[in-house]
Write an enzyme that holds these catalytic residues in place. Structure first.
Site, PDB file in Angstrom:
ATOM      1  CB  THR A 121     -23.069 -18.686 -34.809  1.00 54.88           C
ATOM      2  OG1 THR A 121     -23.695 -17.965 -33.765  1.00 54.88           O
ATOM      3  CG2 THR A 121     -23.243 -17.925 -36.104  1.00 54.88           C
ATOM      4  CD  GLU A 154     -28.740 -17.484 -27.118  1.00 61.53           C
ATOM      5  OE1 GLU A 154     -29.132 -16.340 -26.845  1.00 61.53           O
ATOM      6  OE2 GLU A 154     -29.410 -18.524 -26.912  1.00 61.53           O
ATOM      7  CG  PHE A 155     -30.442 -13.464 -31.602  1.00 65.22           C
ATOM      8  CD1 PHE A 155     -29.866 -13.215 -32.848  1.00 65.22           C
ATOM      9  CD2 PHE A 155     -31.576 -14.251 -31.545  1.00 65.22           C
ATOM     10  CE1 PHE A 155     -30.409 -13.742 -34.009  1.00 65.22           C
ATOM     11  CE2 PHE A 155     -32.135 -14.784 -32.700  1.00 65.22           C
ATOM     12  CZ  PHE A 155     -31.556 -14.534 -33.934  1.00 65.22           C
ATOM     13  CG  ASN A 229     -24.152 -11.377 -34.806  1.00 64.93           C
ATOM     14  OD1 ASN A 229     -24.857 -10.692 -34.066  1.00 64.93           O
ATOM     15  ND2 ASN A 229     -23.527 -12.448 -34.387  1.00 64.93           N
ATOM     16  N   GLY A 274     -16.175   4.636 -32.248  1.00 61.89           N
ATOM     17  CA  GLY A 274     -15.049   4.420 -31.352  1.00 61.89           C
ATOM     18  C   GLY A 274     -13.956   3.663 -32.057  1.00 61.89           C
ATOM     19  N   GLY A 278     -15.267  -5.622 -31.810  1.00 61.98           N
ATOM     20  CA  GLY A 278     -14.445  -6.821 -31.727  1.00 61.98           C
ATOM     21  C   GLY A 278     -15.302  -7.949 -31.193  1.00 61.98           C
ATOM     22  CB  CYS A 281     -20.360 -12.806 -32.480  1.00 61.25           C
ATOM     23  SG  CYS A 281     -20.668 -14.114 -31.311  1.00 61.25           S
TER      24      CYS A 281
HETATM   25  C1  UDX Z   1     -22.863  -9.833 -30.490  1.00 61.76           C
HETATM   26  C2  UDX Z   1     -24.362  -9.618 -30.773  1.00 61.76           C
HETATM   27  O1  UDX Z   1     -24.776  -8.378 -30.206  1.00 61.76           O
HETATM   28  C3  UDX Z   1     -25.175 -10.756 -30.215  1.00 61.76           C
HETATM   29  O2  UDX Z   1     -26.539 -10.594 -30.543  1.00 61.76           O
HETATM   30  C4  UDX Z   1     -24.648 -12.048 -30.810  1.00 61.76           C
HETATM   31  O3  UDX Z   1     -25.356 -13.167 -30.359  1.00 61.76           O
HETATM   32  C5  UDX Z   1     -23.180 -12.209 -30.505  1.00 61.76           C
HETATM   33  O4  UDX Z   1     -22.464 -11.077 -31.015  1.00 61.76           O
HETATM   34  P1  UDX Z   1     -21.211  -9.532 -28.429  1.00 61.76           P
HETATM   35  O5  UDX Z   1     -20.133  -9.728 -29.440  1.00 61.76           O
HETATM   36  O6  UDX Z   1     -21.177 -10.352 -27.188  1.00 61.76           O
HETATM   37  O7  UDX Z   1     -22.648  -9.786 -29.092  1.00 61.76           O
HETATM   38  O8  UDX Z   1     -21.172  -7.999 -27.958  1.00 61.76           O
HETATM   39  P2  UDX Z   1     -21.844  -6.619 -28.408  1.00 61.76           P
HETATM   40  O9  UDX Z   1     -22.348  -5.956 -27.186  1.00 61.76           O
HETATM   41  O10 UDX Z   1     -22.790  -6.752 -29.510  1.00 61.76           O
HETATM   42  O11 UDX Z   1     -20.561  -5.771 -28.859  1.00 61.76           O
HETATM   43  C6  UDX Z   1     -19.735  -6.156 -29.956  1.00 61.76           C
HETATM   44  C7  UDX Z   1     -18.658  -5.127 -30.210  1.00 61.76           C
HETATM   45  O12 UDX Z   1     -19.209  -3.935 -30.745  1.00 61.76           O
HETATM   46  C8  UDX Z   1     -17.886  -4.695 -28.963  1.00 61.76           C
HETATM   47  O13 UDX Z   1     -16.503  -4.634 -29.281  1.00 61.76           O
HETATM   48  C9  UDX Z   1     -18.425  -3.310 -28.642  1.00 61.76           C
HETATM   49  O14 UDX Z   1     -17.485  -2.512 -27.996  1.00 61.76           O
HETATM   50  C10 UDX Z   1     -18.715  -2.806 -30.054  1.00 61.76           C
HETATM   51  N1  UDX Z   1     -19.734  -1.754 -30.123  1.00 61.76           N
HETATM   52  C11 UDX Z   1     -21.011  -1.992 -29.729  1.00 61.76           C
HETATM   53  C12 UDX Z   1     -19.402  -0.499 -30.647  1.00 61.76           C
HETATM   54  O15 UDX Z   1     -18.251  -0.264 -31.041  1.00 61.76           O
HETATM   55  N2  UDX Z   1     -20.376   0.465 -30.753  1.00 61.76           N
HETATM   56  C13 UDX Z   1     -21.661   0.248 -30.364  1.00 61.76           C
HETATM   57  O16 UDX Z   1     -22.480   1.153 -30.498  1.00 61.76           O
HETATM   58  C14 UDX Z   1     -21.998  -1.019 -29.829  1.00 61.76           C
END
Ligand code: UDX
Length: 452
Positions: A121, A154-155, A229, A274, A278, A281
């Site tokens: 990124t 990358e997603f 993001n 919640g 965190g 990304c």
């Molecule tokens: C994220 C993006 O989803 C992904 O597309 C990108 O490439 C990288 O960043 P990631 O950080 O690995 O991915 O995890 P993700 O599942 O998106 O969760 C991120 C944070 O959001 C976590 O702390 C999760 O607990 C929180 N979250 C997620 C919530 O608090 N509520 C939700 O409804 C969904």
């Protein structure tokens, strides 16, 4: 195709293993010798569901090295997947991307015909920056291979990185060169056509349409990663902001957001209220977008609000504990979960660590348990005065309250009778709205969710 992946972190290693599974000839380069050694021994140095078994299936077809050679630099496609950590001002640090570009410029052979891909990124303009570094280096050496630099953000989510790689919604390629676009289309063809046999344990989801192949300029591709993001983080922050008002008026955020999300224009995902988001990304990318906007003297109040809500949200759990226990000094808190989300060992920007730190500062005794994150927490945060317990029930031992911070399966299926027996108090703070409130209340627990 011959593919070289530079950087063997979550993105690089997952992508490399997936491409090897799809039949490409993959070399992984990582300057960290310990990582290369681990990969050669067949041990991926990170926790990602399904990675160990897929890796052992394909690793005999992969090669690992700590430096590029003429052969690996001159592959058909070189994917740059190195880290882009945040700088003090929020801007992404391009040091490792530039280092990779210089290494490529020094090793690309005259006869190469290579597409260099920025998968990390990176800020807007990075593809051009990489292209400039490569061209300068090649000119200095007096060699003129055929090279093009493309952006291919990358997603994938940690914890479901392989799944997201095999079954993406879209693949975005930003390039000015039609031949480079065509090569990347061929690289991803089995995914675009979904023509591969699903790997063991990663079945193709029902009703999954074919991924859309989006071709655009490098600048649009780079910006779309930040925009996606920031939007996802904003969705979660929005749910958290509504959670605060839901609590005050006596509504239940889980029911509110279910009703909101069923509007197809909105969609149900990333509305989970919640303890806040965190990971490596969201925070980094929202801040990088704000840093970019600042360079143009442009205000982005939505992105700013997204961060502000998330910062406030991290205090909510401690506030609730304070409300429930009145005095935190001298109390014992069982902390369930350390990683920023389940199914990963990643602790970067984990809300749990913030909560733990604050509780310790306020004089509480914190006993933590996490299914995979504990050794990393001990290693990476030696300053954090936590006690580590061998199980969820042991973390609850003699505790006045238990706080769920990461919704690992293990916590959702815990033996609550045993927890009740172990605890001194009865307070349960559900920082992820993941527990069964009525079941807990029936057992005599005092349940506190977020926004309910
Ligand atoms: C994220 C993006 O989803 C992904 O597309 C990108 O490439 C990288 O960043 P990631 O950080 O690995 O991915 O995890 P993700 O599942 O998106 O969760 C991120 C944070 O959001 C976590 O702390 C999760 O607990 C929180 N979250 C997620 C919530 O608090 N509520 C939700 O409804 C969904």
């Amino acid at each position: 195709m011959r593919v070289t992946v530079v950087g063997s972190g979550y993105v690089g290693l997952t992508t490399g293993v997936a491409l090897a599974y799809l039949g490409h000839e993959v070399s992984c380069i990582d300057k960290n010798e310990a990582v290369v050694e681990a990969l050669r021994k067949g041990k991926p140095p990170l926790h990602e569901p399904g990675l160990d078994s897929l890796f052992s299936e394909v690793r005999h077809r992969m090669r690992f090295a700590s430096e590029l050679t003429a052969e690996t630099a001159g592959a058909d496609v070189v994917l740059v997947c190195v880290g882009t950590p945040p700088q003090r001002n929020g801007d992404a640090d391009l040091r490792y991307v530039e280092e990779a570009a210089r290494a490529l410029a020094e090793t690309l052979p005259e006869a190469a015909d290579t597409v260099i891909v920025n998968k990390s990124t990176v800020p807007v303009g990075s593809a051009r920056r990489v292209e400039a570094i490569v061209r300068e280096g090649l000119a200095r050496r007096g060699v003129r291979p055929q090279v093009s630099v493309a952006s291919n953000p990358e997603f994938l989510r940690e914890g479901s990185a392989l799944y997201d790689t095999f079954y993406p919604d879209r693949i975005v390629v930003g390039s000015e060169d039609p031949w480079a676009v065509e090569r990347l289309r061929r690289l991803y063809l089995p995914i675009l056509e979904q023509s591969f046999t699903p790997p063991q344990g990663l079945p193709r989801p029902d009703g999954q349409g074919l991924p859309v192949f989006i071709t655009t300029t490098p600048t649009s591709a780079e910006l779309c990663k930040y925009a996606a993001n920031t939007f996802l983080a904003m969705k979660i922050s929005f749910a958290n902001e509504i959670a605060g008002i839901a609590e005050r008026v006596g509504a239940d955020i889980t029911e509110v957001m279910r009703a909101v999300g069923l509007d197809r224009r909105i969609g149900p995902r990333y509305l989970g209220a919640g303890a806040g988001w965190g990971g490596s990304c969201f925070g980094k990318d929202v801040r990088a977008l704000l840093a970019l906007a600042e360079q143009y003297g442009y205000e982005m109040p939505l992105a700013q609000g997204t961060l502000r809500v998330n910062e406030r949200q991290r205090r909510v759990v401690v506030d609730k504990l304070q409300a429930a226990l009145k005095v935190l000094r001298g109390s014992t808190v069982g902390l369930w979960g350390l990683t920023f989300k389940p199914n990963t060992d990643d602790l970067r920007d984990a809300p749990a660590l913030d909560v733990a730190r604050r509780l310790v500062e306020m004089g509480a005794r914190v006993r933590a348990y996490d299914p995979v994150g504990m050794s990393r927490a001990q290693r990476e945060h030696p300053d954090l005065a936590l006690e580590y317990a061998p199980s969820p029930v042991a973390a609850a031992d003699d505790a006045d309250a238990v706080v769920l911070m990461t919704e690992w399966d293990e916590f959702l299926h815990v033996d609550w009778q045993a927890v009740a027996k172990a605890m001194r108090g009865r307070v349960v703070i559900d920082g992820r709205n993941a527990l069964d409130r009525s079941a807990l209340e029936r057992l005599g627990f005092q349940y506190w969710g977020i926004g309910r």
